[in-house]
Design a protein around this motif. Structure first.
Motif, PDB file in Angstrom:
ATOM      1  N   ALA A 183       0.835  -1.212   0.000  1.00 29.93           N
ATOM      2  CA  ALA A 183       0.000   0.000   0.000  1.00 29.93           C
ATOM      3  C   ALA A 183       0.862   1.252   0.000  1.00 29.93           C
ATOM      4  O   ALA A 183       0.624   2.184  -0.789  1.00 29.93           O
ATOM      5  CB  ALA A 183      -0.931  -0.007   1.207  1.00 29.93           C
ATOM      6  N   ASP A 184       1.873   1.277   0.849  1.00 27.86           N
ATOM      7  CA  ASP A 184       2.696   2.479   0.985  1.00 27.86           C
ATOM      8  C   ASP A 184       3.597   2.729  -0.220  1.00 27.86           C
ATOM      9  O   ASP A 184       4.058   3.854  -0.424  1.00 27.86           O
ATOM     10  CB  ASP A 184       3.513   2.427   2.274  1.00 27.86           C
ATOM     11  CG  ASP A 184       2.652   2.698   3.506  1.00 27.86           C
ATOM     12  OD1 ASP A 184       1.468   3.074   3.358  1.00 27.86           O
ATOM     13  OD2 ASP A 184       3.178   2.511   4.621  1.00 27.86           O
ATOM     14  N   ARG A 185       3.833   1.720  -1.044  1.00 31.22           N
ATOM     15  CA  ARG A 185       4.603   1.925  -2.286  1.00 31.22           C
ATOM     16  C   ARG A 185       3.878   2.873  -3.237  1.00 31.22           C
ATOM     17  O   ARG A 185       4.505   3.445  -4.128  1.00 31.22           O
ATOM     18  CB  ARG A 185       4.808   0.591  -3.012  1.00 31.22           C
ATOM     19  CG  ARG A 185       5.972  -0.179  -2.521  1.00 31.22           C
ATOM     20  CD  ARG A 185       6.227  -1.373  -3.439  1.00 31.22           C
ATOM     21  NE  ARG A 185       6.736  -2.446  -2.620  1.00 31.22           N
ATOM     22  CZ  ARG A 185       6.370  -3.719  -2.709  1.00 31.22           C
ATOM     23  NH1 ARG A 185       5.497  -4.101  -3.607  1.00 31.22           N
ATOM     24  NH2 ARG A 185       6.897  -4.609  -1.904  1.00 31.22           N
ATOM     25  N   HIS A 186       2.578   3.014  -3.062  1.00 24.70           N
ATOM     26  CA  HIS A 186       1.775   3.828  -3.974  1.00 24.70           C
ATOM     27  C   HIS A 186       1.525   5.250  -3.470  1.00 24.70           C
ATOM     28  O   HIS A 186       0.782   6.002  -4.111  1.00 24.70           O
ATOM     29  CB  HIS A 186       0.439   3.130  -4.246  1.00 24.70           C
ATOM     30  CG  HIS A 186       0.606   1.796  -4.897  1.00 24.70           C
ATOM     31  ND1 HIS A 186       1.045   1.645  -6.194  1.00 24.70           N
ATOM     32  CD2 HIS A 186       0.422   0.542  -4.421  1.00 24.70           C
ATOM     33  CE1 HIS A 186       1.109   0.359  -6.500  1.00 24.70           C
ATOM     34  NE2 HIS A 186       0.738  -0.331  -5.433  1.00 24.70           N
ATOM     35  N   ILE A 236      -2.932   8.952  -3.476  1.00 18.22           N
ATOM     36  CA  ILE A 236      -2.839   7.973  -2.381  1.00 18.22           C
ATOM     37  C   ILE A 236      -2.142   8.676  -1.226  1.00 18.22           C
ATOM     38  O   ILE A 236      -1.070   9.249  -1.387  1.00 18.22           O
ATOM     39  CB  ILE A 236      -2.047   6.717  -2.803  1.00 18.22           C
ATOM     40  CG1 ILE A 236      -2.725   6.024  -3.981  1.00 18.22           C
ATOM     41  CG2 ILE A 236      -1.894   5.759  -1.616  1.00 18.22           C
ATOM     42  CD1 ILE A 236      -4.154   5.557  -3.721  1.00 18.22           C
ATOM     43  N   LEU A 237      -2.771   8.624  -0.069  1.00 21.47           N
ATOM     44  CA  LEU A 237      -2.335   9.401   1.089  1.00 21.47           C
ATOM     45  C   LEU A 237      -2.241   8.500   2.315  1.00 21.47           C
ATOM     46  O   LEU A 237      -3.073   7.614   2.505  1.00 21.47           O
ATOM     47  CB  LEU A 237      -3.354  10.523   1.344  1.00 21.47           C
ATOM     48  CG  LEU A 237      -3.138  11.461   2.516  1.00 21.47           C
ATOM     49  CD1 LEU A 237      -1.916  12.333   2.267  1.00 21.47           C
ATOM     50  CD2 LEU A 237      -4.372  12.329   2.704  1.00 21.47           C
ATOM     51  N   LYS A 238      -1.250   8.764   3.157  1.00 20.99           N
ATOM     52  CA  LYS A 238      -1.136   8.091   4.462  1.00 20.99           C
ATOM     53  C   LYS A 238      -1.310   9.158   5.528  1.00 20.99           C
ATOM     54  O   LYS A 238      -0.584  10.157   5.540  1.00 20.99           O
ATOM     55  CB  LYS A 238       0.230   7.421   4.607  1.00 20.99           C
ATOM     56  CG  LYS A 238       0.381   6.647   5.920  1.00 20.99           C
ATOM     57  CD  LYS A 238       1.644   5.813   5.905  1.00 20.99           C
ATOM     58  CE  LYS A 238       1.736   4.922   7.123  1.00 20.99           C
ATOM     59  NZ  LYS A 238       2.660   3.816   6.902  1.00 20.99           N
ATOM     60  N   ASP A 239      -2.312   8.953   6.393  1.00 20.08           N
ATOM     61  CA  ASP A 239      -2.570   9.901   7.468  1.00 20.08           C
ATOM     62  C   ASP A 239      -3.332   9.202   8.591  1.00 20.08           C
ATOM     63  O   ASP A 239      -3.379   7.982   8.637  1.00 20.08           O
ATOM     64  CB  ASP A 239      -3.308  11.146   6.945  1.00 20.08           C
ATOM     65  CG  ASP A 239      -4.698  10.857   6.386  1.00 20.08           C
ATOM     66  OD1 ASP A 239      -5.205   9.726   6.524  1.00 20.08           O
ATOM     67  OD2 ASP A 239      -5.306  11.786   5.813  1.00 20.08           O
ATOM     68  N   ASP A 240      -3.940   9.979   9.468  1.00 21.68           N
ATOM     69  CA  ASP A 240      -4.643   9.403  10.619  1.00 21.68           C
ATOM     70  C   ASP A 240      -6.145   9.236  10.386  1.00 21.68           C
ATOM     71  O   ASP A 240      -6.898   9.055  11.339  1.00 21.68           O
ATOM     72  CB  ASP A 240      -4.380  10.234  11.876  1.00 21.68           C
ATOM     73  CG  ASP A 240      -4.929  11.658  11.774  1.00 21.68           C
ATOM     74  OD1 ASP A 240      -5.314  12.091  10.664  1.00 21.68           O
ATOM     75  OD2 ASP A 240      -4.962  12.339  12.808  1.00 21.68           O
ATOM     76  N   TRP A 241      -6.584   9.265   9.115  1.00 20.84           N
ATOM     77  CA  TRP A 241      -8.003   9.078   8.827  1.00 20.84           C
ATOM     78  C   TRP A 241      -8.476   7.771   9.475  1.00 20.84           C
ATOM     79  O   TRP A 241      -7.787   6.757   9.436  1.00 20.84           O
ATOM     80  CB  TRP A 241      -8.265   9.018   7.313  1.00 20.84           C
ATOM     81  CG  TRP A 241      -9.705   8.728   7.029  1.00 20.84           C
ATOM     82  CD1 TRP A 241     -10.722   9.624   6.994  1.00 20.84           C
ATOM     83  CD2 TRP A 241     -10.291   7.442   6.808  1.00 20.84           C
ATOM     84  NE1 TRP A 241     -11.906   8.979   6.762  1.00 20.84           N
ATOM     85  CE2 TRP A 241     -11.674   7.636   6.640  1.00 20.84           C
ATOM     86  CE3 TRP A 241      -9.787   6.146   6.744  1.00 20.84           C
ATOM     87  CZ2 TRP A 241     -12.557   6.590   6.398  1.00 20.84           C
ATOM     88  CZ3 TRP A 241     -10.658   5.096   6.513  1.00 20.84           C
ATOM     89  CH2 TRP A 241     -12.036   5.323   6.337  1.00 20.84           C
TER      90      TRP A 241
END
Length: 164
Positions: free
Chosen positions: A39-42, A143-148
């Motif tokens: 997932a984080d690769r994107h 594509i975002l990584k956060d605290d959602w």
């Protein structure tokens, strides 16, 4: 033999085939950290953005496609709306703790405590737990990584764990 129950036992080495409700499922045990890494690769990709024409056309939510594509890359199938469709279930089903699409398999179960690699949804948005109180998901732009899903205003979150 009348009145008897046949029990079949088998040993799986990484990949198993099971039949649930007449549907064959390829079962592949994958770690949560593997899902997280894929997932984080994107991060930053616009492939699953609202404006992208990928699979469902422009101006459509693709967060469910992102989740399905990540799990597929890891060798795990997510449920689809029907057998003849290439459309995986979306946020509304991932956000339903009683989803017949997910409860109809032996590989997915609701989780009360999220773990890395679990799917998280509120019924409107869906993403993947990829860290301590972190999710990776498709937003309208990227594509975002956060605290959602872990914010104080996050309500009715449902977590699904893949265990095969």
């Amino acid at each position: 033999m009348a009145g008897s129950t046949a029990i079949t036992a088998f040993v799986c080495f990484g990949v198993c085939l099971s039949v649930v409700n007449g549907i064959s499922w390829l079962r592949n045990h994958v770690s949560g950290s593997t899902i997280q890494k894929i997932a984080d690769r994107h991060l930053g990709s616009t492939k699953w953005s609202f404006q992208s024409a990928y699979k469902t056309g422009k101006n459509t939510a693709k967060d469910g496609l992102f989740v399905a594509d990540v799990f597929k890359k890891a060798g795990v199938n997510v449920p689809h709306r029907n057998n003849w469709s290439s459309s995986p279930i979306g946020a509304e089903e991932w956000g339903n703790p009683n989803s017949p699409f997910l409860k109809g398999t032996s590989c997915w179960s609701p989780a009360s405590t999220p773990r890395i690699g679990d799917v998280i949804s509120d019924g409107v948005t869906v993403g993947i737990v990829t860290g301590d109180r972190k999710t990776t998901r498709a937003t309208s732009a990227t594509i975002l990584k956060d605290d959602w899903g872990f914010r104080s205003d996050s309500l009715n979150m449902v977590f699904w764990h893949h265990s095969c």
